[in-house]
Write a protein that holds these residues in place. Structure first.
Motif, short mmCIF file in Angstrom:
data_model
loop_
_atom_site.label_atom_id
_atom_site.label_comp_id
_atom_site.label_asym_id
_atom_site.label_seq_id
_atom_site.Cartn_x
_atom_site.Cartn_y
_atom_site.Cartn_z
N VAL A 281 15.47 -39.53 1.66
CA VAL A 281 16.42 -39.48 2.76
C VAL A 281 17.45 -38.37 2.62
CG1 VAL A 281 16.14 -41.91 3.35
CG2 VAL A 281 17.94 -41.25 1.76
N GLU A 282 17.65 -37.84 1.42
CA GLU A 282 18.59 -36.73 1.25
C GLU A 282 17.99 -35.41 1.70
OE1 GLU A 282 21.58 -37.93 -2.27
OE2 GLU A 282 19.67 -37.12 -2.91
N THR A 283 16.70 -35.22 1.44
CA THR A 283 16.07 -33.94 1.75
C THR A 283 15.23 -33.99 3.02
OG1 THR A 283 14.08 -34.41 0.46
CG2 THR A 283 15.94 -33.38 -0.71
N GLY A 284 14.82 -35.19 3.43
CA GLY A 284 13.94 -35.32 4.59
C GLY A 284 12.49 -35.02 4.28
N ASP A 285 12.17 -34.82 3.02
CA ASP A 285 10.80 -34.49 2.61
C ASP A 285 10.01 -35.74 2.29
OD1 ASP A 285 11.20 -31.70 2.84
OD2 ASP A 285 12.24 -31.72 0.91
N PHE A 286 8.70 -35.66 2.55
CA PHE A 286 7.80 -36.77 2.30
C PHE A 286 7.01 -36.54 1.02
CE2 PHE A 286 8.74 -37.08 6.73
CZ PHE A 286 8.76 -38.44 6.98
N PHE A 287 6.66 -37.63 0.33
CA PHE A 287 5.83 -37.57 -0.86
C PHE A 287 5.07 -38.88 -0.97
CE2 PHE A 287 9.96 -39.11 -2.08
CZ PHE A 287 9.72 -40.12 -2.99
N PRO A 288 3.99 -38.94 -1.78
CA PRO A 288 3.14 -40.14 -1.84
C PRO A 288 3.89 -41.39 -2.30
CG PRO A 288 2.04 -38.28 -2.88
CD PRO A 288 3.46 -37.85 -2.61
N VAL A 289 3.65 -42.51 -1.62
CA VAL A 289 4.28 -43.78 -1.98
C VAL A 289 3.83 -44.22 -3.37
CG1 VAL A 289 2.58 -45.33 -0.95
CG2 VAL A 289 4.96 -46.04 -1.08
N ASP A 290 2.64 -43.81 -3.78
CA ASP A 290 2.15 -44.18 -5.12
C ASP A 290 3.01 -43.57 -6.23
OD1 ASP A 290 0.22 -45.81 -4.11
OD2 ASP A 290 -1.42 -44.36 -4.32
N VAL A 291 3.71 -42.47 -5.96
CA VAL A 291 4.64 -41.90 -6.94
C VAL A 291 5.77 -42.89 -7.18
CG1 VAL A 291 6.34 -40.07 -7.35
CG2 VAL A 291 4.08 -39.49 -6.45
N VAL A 292 6.31 -43.46 -6.10
CA VAL A 292 7.39 -44.43 -6.23
C VAL A 292 6.88 -45.68 -6.93
CG1 VAL A 292 9.10 -45.82 -5.00
CG2 VAL A 292 8.53 -43.55 -4.17
N ARG B 104 24.16 -47.55 -15.62
CA ARG B 104 23.81 -46.20 -15.18
C ARG B 104 24.76 -45.22 -15.86
NH1 ARG B 104 25.07 -45.15 -9.25
NH2 ARG B 104 27.08 -44.84 -10.20
N PRO B 105 24.25 -44.15 -16.42
CA PRO B 105 25.12 -43.18 -17.08
C PRO B 105 26.18 -42.65 -16.12
CG PRO B 105 22.82 -42.68 -17.55
CD PRO B 105 22.84 -43.77 -16.51
N ARG B 106 27.35 -42.43 -16.65
CA ARG B 106 28.47 -41.94 -15.84
C ARG B 106 28.39 -40.44 -15.59
NH1 ARG B 106 30.09 -46.30 -13.66
NH2 ARG B 106 30.91 -47.88 -15.03
N ASN B 107 27.60 -39.71 -16.39
CA ASN B 107 27.54 -38.25 -16.25
C ASN B 107 26.42 -37.85 -15.29
OD1 ASN B 107 25.56 -39.07 -18.02
ND2 ASN B 107 25.70 -37.28 -19.33
N ARG B 108 26.61 -38.19 -14.02
CA ARG B 108 25.61 -37.83 -13.01
C ARG B 108 25.80 -36.38 -12.60
NH1 ARG B 108 22.49 -41.39 -10.67
NH2 ARG B 108 22.61 -40.45 -8.64
N PHE B 109 24.70 -35.69 -12.41
CA PHE B 109 24.71 -34.31 -11.97
C PHE B 109 24.25 -34.27 -10.52
CE2 PHE B 109 24.78 -34.03 -16.44
CZ PHE B 109 25.27 -32.78 -16.79
N ASP B 110 24.89 -33.46 -9.73
CA ASP B 110 24.57 -33.30 -8.31
C ASP B 110 24.53 -31.79 -8.07
OD1 ASP B 110 24.42 -33.21 -5.57
OD2 ASP B 110 26.25 -34.31 -5.21
N GLN B 111 23.32 -31.24 -8.01
CA GLN B 111 23.18 -29.80 -7.96
C GLN B 111 22.38 -29.33 -6.76
OE1 GLN B 111 24.70 -27.76 -10.26
NE2 GLN B 111 25.59 -29.67 -10.99
N ARG C 165 20.31 -30.88 -2.13
CA ARG C 165 21.01 -31.36 -3.32
C ARG C 165 20.12 -32.33 -4.07
NH1 ARG C 165 25.73 -30.07 -4.59
NH2 ARG C 165 27.09 -29.00 -3.15
N TYR C 166 20.14 -32.24 -5.40
CA TYR C 166 19.37 -33.13 -6.25
C TYR C 166 20.28 -33.72 -7.31
CZ TYR C 166 15.63 -30.80 -3.86
OH TYR C 166 14.83 -30.30 -2.88
N MET C 167 20.24 -35.05 -7.45
CA MET C 167 21.08 -35.73 -8.42
C MET C 167 20.25 -36.26 -9.58
SD MET C 167 23.88 -37.77 -6.17
CE MET C 167 22.74 -38.70 -5.17
N THR C 168 20.82 -36.16 -10.79
CA THR C 168 20.18 -36.71 -11.98
C THR C 168 21.23 -37.43 -12.81
OG1 THR C 168 20.53 -34.71 -13.29
CG2 THR C 168 18.44 -34.88 -12.09
N ASP C 169 20.78 -38.35 -13.63
CA ASP C 169 21.65 -39.01 -14.60
C ASP C 169 21.59 -38.18 -15.87
OD1 ASP C 169 22.39 -41.14 -12.99
OD2 ASP C 169 20.65 -42.33 -13.58
N GLY C 170 22.62 -37.42 -16.14
CA GLY C 170 22.64 -36.57 -17.32
C GLY C 170 21.95 -35.24 -17.04
N ALA C 171 21.87 -34.42 -18.07
CA ALA C 171 21.26 -33.10 -17.95
C ALA C 171 19.74 -33.22 -18.04
CB ALA C 171 21.80 -32.18 -19.04
#
Length: 142
Positions: A43-54, A78-85, A124-130
């Motif tokens: 929902v952030e990017t609007g891109d589709f990918f296979p449901v089997d990945v999830v 959840r780690p507090r050091n979230r990255f949003d790049q 934008r892509y978010m991750t927990d940590g580097a």
């Protein structure tokens, strides 16, 4: 959000406290049957990918991350050091790659497709940590 205990699946996993969003997301996708041609949307990017990945992800938080809804997660562990790049893609001369297709491979293994904007920026892509996010330029990888 109310906190719940989610029983993890697997011999090396432990119980962990998860928020309602992650618990519900996990309960929905973990029970889906195999659907090789079905897709879901980040929902952030609007891109589709296979449901089997999830379906293959081991936690509700990883699933919400792949679906682009992890920003609403309130898991206590959840780690507090979230990255949003966001990234600016350029050619070897340093010129921004405008309106160029790319694929981002996230730490969860999910692949999301996108197109750079008028300034060469990705979504934008978010991750927990580097963590590494791999960007493939100029094609739509399946």
């Amino acid at each position: 959000m109310e906190q719940h205990i989610q029983k993890s699946i697997g011999s090396e996993s432990t119980d962990e406290e998860v928020c309602g969003l992650c618990r519900v997301t996990y309960s929905i996708f973990a029970s889906f049957p195999a659907m090789p041609s079905a897709e879901v949307m980040n929902v952030e990017t609007g891109d589709f990918f296979p449901v089997d990945v999830v379906r293959s992800l081991s936690s509700g938080h990883d699933m919400t991350e792949a679906l682009g809804t992890a920003w609403a997660c309130s898991c206590r562990r959840r780690p507090r050091n979230r990255f949003d790049q966001r990234f600016t893609l350029t050619d070897t001369a340093g010129n921004a790659l405008l309106n160029t297709y790319y694929t981002a491979r996230l730490p969860s293994g999910a692949r999301v497709h996108g197109m750079t904007d008028s300034q060469g920026r990705t979504g934008r892509y978010m991750t927990d940590g580097a963590h590494s996010i791999h960007i493939y330029i100029g094609h739509r990888e399946a």
